[in-house]
Scaffold this motif. Sequence first.
Motif, PDB file in Angstrom:
ATOM      1  N   LEU A 112       0.818  -1.209   0.000  1.00  0.00           N
ATOM      2  CA  LEU A 112       0.000   0.000   0.000  1.00  0.00           C
ATOM      3  C   LEU A 112       0.853   1.260   0.000  1.00  0.00           C
ATOM      4  O   LEU A 112       0.455   2.285  -0.568  1.00  0.00           O
ATOM      5  N   VAL A 113       2.042   1.196   0.628  1.00  0.00           N
ATOM      6  CA  VAL A 113       2.974   2.322   0.559  1.00  0.00           C
ATOM      7  C   VAL A 113       3.328   2.622  -0.889  1.00  0.00           C
ATOM      8  O   VAL A 113       3.345   3.784  -1.320  1.00  0.00           O
ATOM      9  N   GLU A 114       3.579   1.571  -1.653  1.00  0.00           N
ATOM     10  CA  GLU A 114       3.930   1.760  -3.072  1.00  0.00           C
ATOM     11  C   GLU A 114       2.764   2.359  -3.849  1.00  0.00           C
ATOM     12  O   GLU A 114       2.954   3.250  -4.698  1.00  0.00           O
ATOM     13  N   LYS A 115       1.544   1.913  -3.554  1.00  0.00           N
ATOM     14  CA  LYS A 115       0.367   2.479  -4.227  1.00  0.00           C
ATOM     15  C   LYS A 115       0.183   3.955  -3.862  1.00  0.00           C
ATOM     16  O   LYS A 115      -0.141   4.782  -4.730  1.00  0.00           O
ATOM     17  N   MET A 116       0.387   4.257  -2.594  1.00  0.00           N
ATOM     18  CA  MET A 116       0.279   5.652  -2.161  1.00  0.00           C
ATOM     19  C   MET A 116       1.315   6.526  -2.871  1.00  0.00           C
ATOM     20  O   MET A 116       1.001   7.618  -3.374  1.00  0.00           O
ATOM     21  N   PHE A 117       2.551   6.048  -2.910  1.00  0.00           N
ATOM     22  CA  PHE A 117       3.613   6.836  -3.524  1.00  0.00           C
ATOM     23  C   PHE A 117       3.354   7.031  -5.010  1.00  0.00           C
ATOM     24  O   PHE A 117       3.592   8.124  -5.546  1.00  0.00           O
ATOM     25  N   ASN A 118       2.856   6.014  -5.676  1.00  0.00           N
ATOM     26  CA  ASN A 118       2.536   6.144  -7.108  1.00  0.00           C
ATOM     27  C   ASN A 118       1.441   7.188  -7.319  1.00  0.00           C
ATOM     28  O   ASN A 118       1.496   7.981  -8.278  1.00  0.00           O
ATOM     29  N   ALA A 119       0.451   7.196  -6.421  1.00  0.00           N
ATOM     30  CA  ALA A 119      -0.624   8.184  -6.539  1.00  0.00           C
ATOM     31  C   ALA A 119      -0.090   9.595  -6.317  1.00  0.00           C
ATOM     32  O   ALA A 119      -0.482  10.545  -7.013  1.00  0.00           O
ATOM     33  N   ILE A 120       0.803   9.757  -5.344  1.00  0.00           N
ATOM     34  CA  ILE A 120       1.409  11.064  -5.088  1.00  0.00           C
ATOM     35  C   ILE A 120       2.260  11.496  -6.275  1.00  0.00           C
ATOM     36  O   ILE A 120       2.173  12.645  -6.738  1.00  0.00           O
ATOM     37  N   SER A 121       3.081  10.576  -6.775  1.00  0.00           N
ATOM     38  CA  SER A 121       3.996  10.892  -7.891  1.00  0.00           C
ATOM     39  C   SER A 121       3.242  11.377  -9.116  1.00  0.00           C
ATOM     40  O   SER A 121       3.707  12.268  -9.839  1.00  0.00           O
ATOM     41  N   SER A 122       2.074  10.801  -9.357  1.00  0.00           N
ATOM     42  CA  SER A 122       1.309  11.162 -10.556  1.00  0.00           C
ATOM     43  C   SER A 122       0.650  12.528 -10.437  1.00  0.00           C
ATOM     44  O   SER A 122       0.149  13.065 -11.435  1.00  0.00           O
ATOM     45  N   ARG A 123       0.644  13.105  -9.218  1.00  0.00           N
ATOM     46  CA  ARG A 123      -0.072  14.367  -9.014  1.00  0.00           C
ATOM     47  C   ARG A 123       0.827  15.561  -8.730  1.00  0.00           C
ATOM     48  O   ARG A 123       0.359  16.711  -8.785  1.00  0.00           O
ATOM     49  N   VAL A 124       2.097  15.348  -8.410  1.00  0.00           N
ATOM     50  CA  VAL A 124       2.931  16.468  -7.982  1.00  0.00           C
ATOM     51  C   VAL A 124       3.632  17.195  -9.127  1.00  0.00           C
ATOM     52  O   VAL A 124       4.239  18.241  -8.898  1.00  0.00           O
ATOM     53  N   ASN A 125       3.546  16.687 -10.339  1.00  0.00           N
ATOM     54  CA  ASN A 125       4.256  17.331 -11.450  1.00  0.00           C
ATOM     55  C   ASN A 125       3.782  18.764 -11.684  1.00  0.00           C
ATOM     56  O   ASN A 125       4.570  19.635 -12.058  1.00  0.00           O
ATOM     57  N   ASP A 126       2.484  19.016 -11.494  1.00  0.00           N
ATOM     58  CA  ASP A 126       1.959  20.370 -11.694  1.00  0.00           C
ATOM     59  C   ASP A 126       1.434  20.957 -10.388  1.00  0.00           C
ATOM     60  O   ASP A 126       0.434  21.668 -10.355  1.00  0.00           O
ATOM     61  N   CYS A 127       2.134  20.656  -9.309  1.00  0.00           N
ATOM     62  CA  CYS A 127       1.676  21.022  -7.961  1.00  0.00           C
ATOM     63  C   CYS A 127       2.468  22.221  -7.428  1.00  0.00           C
ATOM     64  O   CYS A 127       3.675  22.317  -7.635  1.00  0.00           O
ATOM     65  N   ASP A 128       1.783  23.141  -6.727  1.00  0.00           N
ATOM     66  CA  ASP A 128       2.439  24.283  -6.083  1.00  0.00           C
ATOM     67  C   ASP A 128       2.728  24.031  -4.614  1.00  0.00           C
ATOM     68  O   ASP A 128       3.627  24.655  -4.032  1.00  0.00           O
ATOM     69  N   LEU A 129       1.960  23.143  -3.995  1.00  0.00           N
ATOM     70  CA  LEU A 129       2.038  22.958  -2.550  1.00  0.00           C
ATOM     71  C   LEU A 129       1.619  21.533  -2.201  1.00  0.00           C
ATOM     72  O   LEU A 129       0.596  21.042  -2.689  1.00  0.00           O
ATOM     73  N   LEU A 130       2.431  20.884  -1.350  1.00  0.00           N
ATOM     74  CA  LEU A 130       2.052  19.580  -0.809  1.00  0.00           C
ATOM     75  C   LEU A 130       1.910  19.703   0.701  1.00  0.00           C
ATOM     76  O   LEU A 130       2.812  20.192   1.382  1.00  0.00           O
ATOM     77  N   ILE A 131       0.760  19.264   1.218  1.00  0.00           N
ATOM     78  CA  ILE A 131       0.463  19.341   2.647  1.00  0.00           C
ATOM     79  C   ILE A 131       0.433  17.936   3.233  1.00  0.00           C
ATOM     80  O   ILE A 131      -0.367  17.097   2.811  1.00  0.00           O
TER      81      ILE A 131
END
Length: 499
Positions: free
Chosen positions: A306-325
């Motif tokens: 599940l850690v790997e699934k979480m990280f993949n989901a995060i990785s796919s969203r941060v490319n156009d991200c201004d802020l991560l909380i």
Amino acid sequence: MNQFGREPHSEGDDLVAEVLRRTGRGKRIVFVSGNFNIVHPGHLRLLQFAADCGDFLVVGVTGDALPAVSVPAELRLEGVKAIGIVDYAFLLHERPETFISKLKPSIVVKGKEYENRQNSELSAVAQYGGKLLFGSGEVRFSSLDLLQREFLETNFSTIRKPRDFLFRHGFSFEDMVGVIKRFANLRVVVVGDLIVDEYINCEPLGMSHEDPTIVVTPIHLDRFIGGAGIVAAHARGLGAQVHYVGVTGSDSTSKFARNTLSKFRVAESFVEDDSRPTTLKQRYRASGKTLLRVSHLKGHDISSELVEKMFNAISSRVNDCDLLIFSDFNYGCLPQGLVDKTIELCKGKNIMMVADSQASSQVSDVSRFRGMRLLTPTEHEARLAVRDMSSGLVVLAERLRNQAEAQHLFVTLGAEGLLIHACDERGEMHTDQLPAFNTAPKDVSGAGDSLLTCASMALAAGADVWSAAYLGCIAAACQVSRVGNLPLTADELITELRS
């Protein structure tokens, strides 16, 4: 001339005579000296500690010639005189040890952080048999002045917006309105524990005849999204495009969370964990008070899969991200390996990161989120992280900031407000404080989430740390004015700023 700006002369003798005239005979005098640039809760605790050590508290406020002074002496003196536990305050134009030798107070008090340093006051008190004590006050101390203000002043609104802070840091209410309008340009990713809050409002029936138990009957049930979910909903309500990555169980509580986030227009990537329920916190309330809390949860770390699934989901969203909380409640959603990988990923893409790690009924370590632009711990959480239960607030904040390699730290102090410990572009540290804006909160459980969300978005939108702190306090004040977690909106904040 000396470092205090003038030659020692009879002024010190005149002050001693005035103090003795005010105290009379048989009273123990306690003396404290300092710059008191900004009177914050740490000062109030120190002064309360000092006042408890004797009968008459005398405070010497140093003059303007010292390098650490940033506020004019008369303003600093006025601030100290306004503190109810101070019996007499004056401008100190000579060395503290010189004045101590003349006054001969029973006790001289300094902050706990000076205990292992060279203290020139020690030789002065030793000459006449006085004592030098070190302390930072009680961890749970609440300002007497705040309580007195609540009872003695008429409140036309429960939200108070202090204007002196704006003057000190050079911004206005309209400047903050401009920052809020820029929230619409932000893209935010929220990562953390999903919680659903359930409020069961009851009617009290009385005491049981069989055993000493309060008997109530449920009359209404309300459910709200909580945890990192409400952080995501706040960010969306304030105008940003938001994607939330979290963990749920496979149950009806998860369905409620998905439907609610969809209604709030928050995009989500949930990873289902069959080994846990979706965290549900129930509050049984009667007559506006909480009688009992029941938590349905599991706190173990999610699996490596599940850690790997979480990280993949995060990785796919941060490319156009201004802020991560990071919104961490320590229920196993954010194992250290996932946190470290995410931090490394965001640093590589130059994405601003902020974090909060809550510890109400559990243990946390907010310093495990390294390299954040902003951390927003409570005082208790800060002390847990650095294992320090006695130091003053400013020393505590600096230790945590260094340990976590953070740029800014907001230490939330409940009714005492907010301590801001910030690093400027030159690497110099500055400390200030804001009081609690809402003097009659209805439900404080969502204050930290709203502060974190609004303040971090303000930083991402280009505001300085002082404007961000003020906006965060406005958001928290609005949030605690109602029961239950509902997303804040940009219009609400703008309305409050212009009221």
